[in-house]
Structure formats: C-alpha cells, structure tokens
Design an enzyme around this catalytic site. Structure first.
Site, short mmCIF file in Angstrom:
data_model
loop_
_atom_site.label_atom_id
_atom_site.label_comp_id
_atom_site.label_asym_id
_atom_site.label_seq_id
_atom_site.Cartn_x
_atom_site.Cartn_y
_atom_site.Cartn_z
N CYS A 114 0.82 -1.22 0.00
CA CYS A 114 0.00 0.00 0.00
C CYS A 114 0.85 1.27 0.00
O CYS A 114 0.36 2.35 -0.32
CB CYS A 114 -0.92 0.01 1.21
N HIS A 259 -4.07 6.74 1.12
CA HIS A 259 -4.32 5.37 0.67
C HIS A 259 -5.71 4.97 1.13
O HIS A 259 -6.14 5.33 2.23
CB HIS A 259 -3.25 4.45 1.27
N ASN A 289 -10.02 -1.38 -1.71
CA ASN A 289 -8.60 -1.11 -1.54
C ASN A 289 -7.85 -1.62 -2.78
O ASN A 289 -7.75 -2.82 -2.99
CB ASN A 289 -8.10 -1.82 -0.27
N1 ACO Z 1 -18.47 -10.03 7.17
C1 ACO Z 1 -19.09 -10.24 8.34
N2 ACO Z 1 -18.43 -10.46 9.49
C2 ACO Z 1 -17.09 -10.47 9.44
C3 ACO Z 1 -16.39 -10.25 8.25
C4 ACO Z 1 -17.12 -10.03 7.08
N3 ACO Z 1 -16.55 -9.81 5.90
N4 ACO Z 1 -15.07 -10.30 8.51
C5 ACO Z 1 -14.93 -10.52 9.82
N5 ACO Z 1 -16.17 -10.63 10.39
C6 ACO Z 1 -16.52 -10.89 11.78
C7 ACO Z 1 -15.38 -11.48 12.57
O1 ACO Z 1 -15.34 -12.87 12.41
C8 ACO Z 1 -15.72 -11.06 13.98
O2 ACO Z 1 -16.70 -11.92 14.47
P1 ACO Z 1 -16.66 -12.40 16.02
O3 ACO Z 1 -16.78 -11.13 16.82
O4 ACO Z 1 -17.84 -13.30 16.13
O5 ACO Z 1 -15.35 -13.06 16.21
C9 ACO Z 1 -16.39 -9.69 13.79
O6 ACO Z 1 -16.80 -9.65 12.41
C10 ACO Z 1 -15.49 -8.53 14.11
O7 ACO Z 1 -14.25 -8.76 13.42
P2 ACO Z 1 -13.04 -7.80 13.63
O8 ACO Z 1 -11.87 -8.38 12.90
O9 ACO Z 1 -12.92 -7.48 15.07
O10 ACO Z 1 -13.55 -6.50 12.85
P3 ACO Z 1 -12.87 -5.11 12.82
O11 ACO Z 1 -13.78 -4.12 13.43
O12 ACO Z 1 -11.44 -5.12 13.26
O13 ACO Z 1 -12.86 -4.80 11.25
C11 ACO Z 1 -11.41 -4.76 9.35
C12 ACO Z 1 -12.14 -5.64 10.38
C13 ACO Z 1 -12.45 -4.04 8.52
C14 ACO Z 1 -10.61 -5.69 8.47
C15 ACO Z 1 -10.51 -3.75 10.07
O14 ACO Z 1 -9.77 -4.38 11.06
C16 ACO Z 1 -9.59 -3.03 9.12
O15 ACO Z 1 -10.00 -2.33 8.22
N6 ACO Z 1 -8.27 -3.12 9.35
C17 ACO Z 1 -7.30 -2.44 8.51
C18 ACO Z 1 -7.18 -3.04 7.15
C19 ACO Z 1 -6.03 -2.39 6.42
O16 ACO Z 1 -5.81 -1.21 6.55
N7 ACO Z 1 -5.26 -3.16 5.72
C20 ACO Z 1 -4.03 -2.60 5.20
C21 ACO Z 1 -4.02 -2.33 3.83
S1 ACO Z 1 -3.85 -3.72 2.87
C22 ACO Z 1 -2.21 -3.87 2.33
O17 ACO Z 1 -1.29 -3.23 2.70
C23 ACO Z 1 -2.02 -4.97 1.41
#
Ligand code: ACO
Length: 332
Positions: A114, A259, A289
């Site tokens: 990214c 980003h 993304n």
């Molecule tokens: N749909 C429905 N539920 C989901 C999904 C989905 N797609 N994915 C995860 N869940 C569930 C999980 O299993 C969890 O369930 P549980 O509570 O029963 O265990 C619940 O939703 C909450 O999951 P979290 O992982 O705690 O969700 P969070 O609020 O952290 O959001 C997210 C997840 C959106 C991925 C967030 O953490 C995020 O955006 N992180 C940053 C991502 C990023 O910036 N990546 C870097 C760039 S990529 C690169 O460099 C290649």
C-alpha cells in the site's frame, strides 16, 4: 537542480462491478457489515482470466500522458508498484514496457504494497532531480481478485480489495512554486506477518505443496485490528513530519489524498490532523482497496473532477503490509 512536477494523472478500472451483496452470495457477510466497518459498497474485478496488472496499467499510462500532453513514446523510465505482479518474474514493468512499445527503457518493479506509490514517488523524484530521466511513468496496479479467499475463512480480507491501475507521469520543472516538495517512507519488519501471503515461498522446499494449498497459505492473512491501530498512528505521524520539514501545517493543505484501506482509518487520520471532511479524498466506496493504485487513482479522480488543480497543495499518506508507511507533499 530542477524540481519534479506531476505532469499528468490517469487511471483505469476493469468493467466488472462486484457489490457487497454479490460477495454475500459467496460467503457469510452483509452489505451492512462491510459498509459499517470499511465504507466499501462495491469494487471492480477483472472480467476474465488472463488480465494482469500490466494490462490494467496500459490505459492508465495512456490517460496520464494524454492529460500531460506528452507522447507515450517520450516515457524514458517506468516504476511499477504492485503486490500482485502478473508473474513472479520478470517484473510487471517489463510487460508494461512491451505492451506500450517503449523499446528498451528502464523498467523497475517495486513491492511495497500500500506504500508502493510513495516509495515510487521518492525514487522518481530523485531520478528526475538528478537529470537521470525526464518522463517517468510511476504506475500502481493490482489484480487482487484472483488471489482472495472467497469463503467464510477469508471474508475479513476478501471484502476489502479491488482491482485497478493508475499512473502519475513525472518530469522536471523550473517553476518555482510547483512540484514534489517532500516524501518520507518507513518500514518496520516486526509487523511482517501481520499482513502477508506465506506461500509460495522460496524459503521452503518445495515452494508450494498440496498441504500449503489445503492450509490456504496462498491467500492473504491479516491481523486487521493491529493494522488499523498502526495505520491511524503512523499516517498522521508521517504527514506531520513532511509538513513540518517544509515549515507548513495541516491548515496549508488543499487536499489530503490518502491510501484507501478503510474509510474509518482515513477519517481518524483527518481528525488527528484537524482537516475538514471536504479536504479529504475518499473513493474506497466504489473501488475498495486497490493497494499501490489507490493514491494515484484517488489523485487522478480529484484532478478530473476539479478538486485538485494547478497550485493545489496535495498531501499523500499510506500505510500497509511490511509494515510500510509514508507521506508525501506536492504542489500541482
Ligand atoms: N463479514 C461479516 N463479518 C465479518 C467479516 C465479514 N466480511 N469479517 C470478519 N467478520 C466478523 C469477525 O469474524 C468477527 O466476528 P466475532 O466477533 O464473532 O469473532 C467480527 O466480524 C469482528 O471482526 P473484527 O476483525 O474485530 O472486525 P474489525 O472491526 O477489526 O474490522 C477490518 C475488520 C475491517 C478488516 C478492520 O480491522 C480493518 O480495516 N483493518 C485495517 C485493514 C487495512 O488497513 N489493511 C491494510 C491495507 S492492505 C495492504 O497493505 C495490502
């Protein structure tokens, strides 16, 4: 030394639109969950097998050259930022060079995920300032859709990514009040396994086994919370550093082009910088993304819809796998 001007921008996304509801037909998720957590409503995927990152880059480069009023044949170097290259080797820059008919010019691939655009911008800026090259096509392009785990196990990552490409054409300028002012980039390998693809791996014999495939090691794995925490800390830190080095503050910025990893991350970054909502570009809603493509894609759209133009002070910021991160400042 001349400064490095952004001469033109261009982008391209494949025509196949995949909505959150489409994904909900493949695994357990919902439009509501995805929008609430990330801001994403839809993304674009390649239409069919056989389309690589270099294919998406071709129209993006042509659009950037057209906007700059520069013939594609004038490009004398390519920097290709991608985490999803067409092949492991050679680099996608070589394929792009061939597809554009650019003879034997330099073609460099960089793999900084990214933050790839910002690493590329720093390299291109040095090349142009020193007179090494005069027309550098800095490309970010990704085909994510062929490498995601569209099952409940991979849903946290699969909902985030989209395919797309964008290009910024860079060249020297003597204009006092124009050009790239500063770029800072960083890495911290202690977070390498927080967002990665483990296989195939040249550290393993053989590089890929049936067991690795069964264990889904060829799909990206992410510790989303950790990435979120680091991103909201490092992006403001890096942007304030480049602004400070130029004797500027957030109030001087016309547009923040971050980003696009998660809308909530960018809203938190803007809040920490004290930037009003109308000074921040978001397009994650429609593209997801697109990793190395996301900053130039957002810039290209902002230039096309008039949010940025000659004289605009634009601030860039990124955080991603590696961990890598950075910020940049340019006057258009
Ligand atoms: N749909 C429905 N539920 C989901 C999904 C989905 N797609 N994915 C995860 N869940 C569930 C999980 O299993 C969890 O369930 P549980 O509570 O029963 O265990 C619940 O939703 C909450 O999951 P979290 O992982 O705690 O969700 P969070 O609020 O952290 O959001 C997210 C997840 C959106 C991925 C967030 O953490 C995020 O955006 N992180 C940053 C991502 C990023 O910036 N990546 C870097 C760039 S990529 C690169 O460099 C290649």
């Amino acid at each position: 030394m001349p400064k490095t001007a952004i001469l033109g921008t261009g982008h391209y996304v494949p025509s196949k639109v995949v909505t959150n509801d489409d994904l909900a037909e493949m695994f357990t998720t919902s439009d509501e969950w995805i929008q609430q957590r990330t801001g994403i409503k839809k993304r674009h995927f390649i239409e069919e097998s056989g389309i690589g990152a270099s294919d998406l880059a071709v129209p993006a480069v042509k659009a950037a050259c057209e906007q700059a009023g520069v013939d594609v044949q004038e490009i004398d170097a390519i920097i290709f930022a991608t985490l999803s290259p067409d092949y492991f080797f050679p680099g996608s820059g070589c394929f792009l060079q061939r597809k554009l008919g650019l003879g034997q010019i330099a073609a460099l691939d960089i793999r900084n995920q990214c933050s790839g655009f910002l690493y590329g911008l720093q390299i291109a800026d040095a090349w142009v300032r020193t007179g090494m090259y005069r027309r550098v096509a800095l490309v970010g392009a990704e085909v994510h859709s062929t490498g995601l785990d569209f099952s409940d196990e991979g849903r946290d990552v699969a909902v985030l990514f989209g395919d797309g490409a964008a290009c910024v054409l860079l060249g020297p300028t003597d204009e006092e009040d124009r050009g790239v002012l500063d770029v800072t980039v960083h890495a911290d390998g202690s977070g390498a396994e927080e967002l990665w693809i483990e296989a195939p791996s040249s550290a393993h014999v053989p590089r890929m086994t049936q067991q690795m495939l069964d264990d889904k090691k060829h799909y990206p794995k992410m510790n989303g919370k950790q990435v979120f925490r680091w991103a909201t800390e490092k992006m403001p830190e890096a942007t304030l550093a480049v602004l400070g080095r130029q004797g500027l503050g957030p109030q001087d910025v016309d547009l923040l082009v971050p980003h696009q990893a998660n809308r909530r991350i960018n809203e938190m970054v803007a809040k920490k910088l004290g930037l009003p909502a109308d000074k921040v570009v978001h397009n994650i809603e429609v593209y997801g993304n697109t990793t190395a493509a996301s900053i130039p894609l957002a810039l290209s759209e902002a230039v096309r819809d008039g949010r940025a133009g000659p004289g605009s002070l634009v601030l860039f910021a990124a955080f991603g796998s590696g961990f890598t991160w950075g910020a940049g400042l340019a006057r258009l």
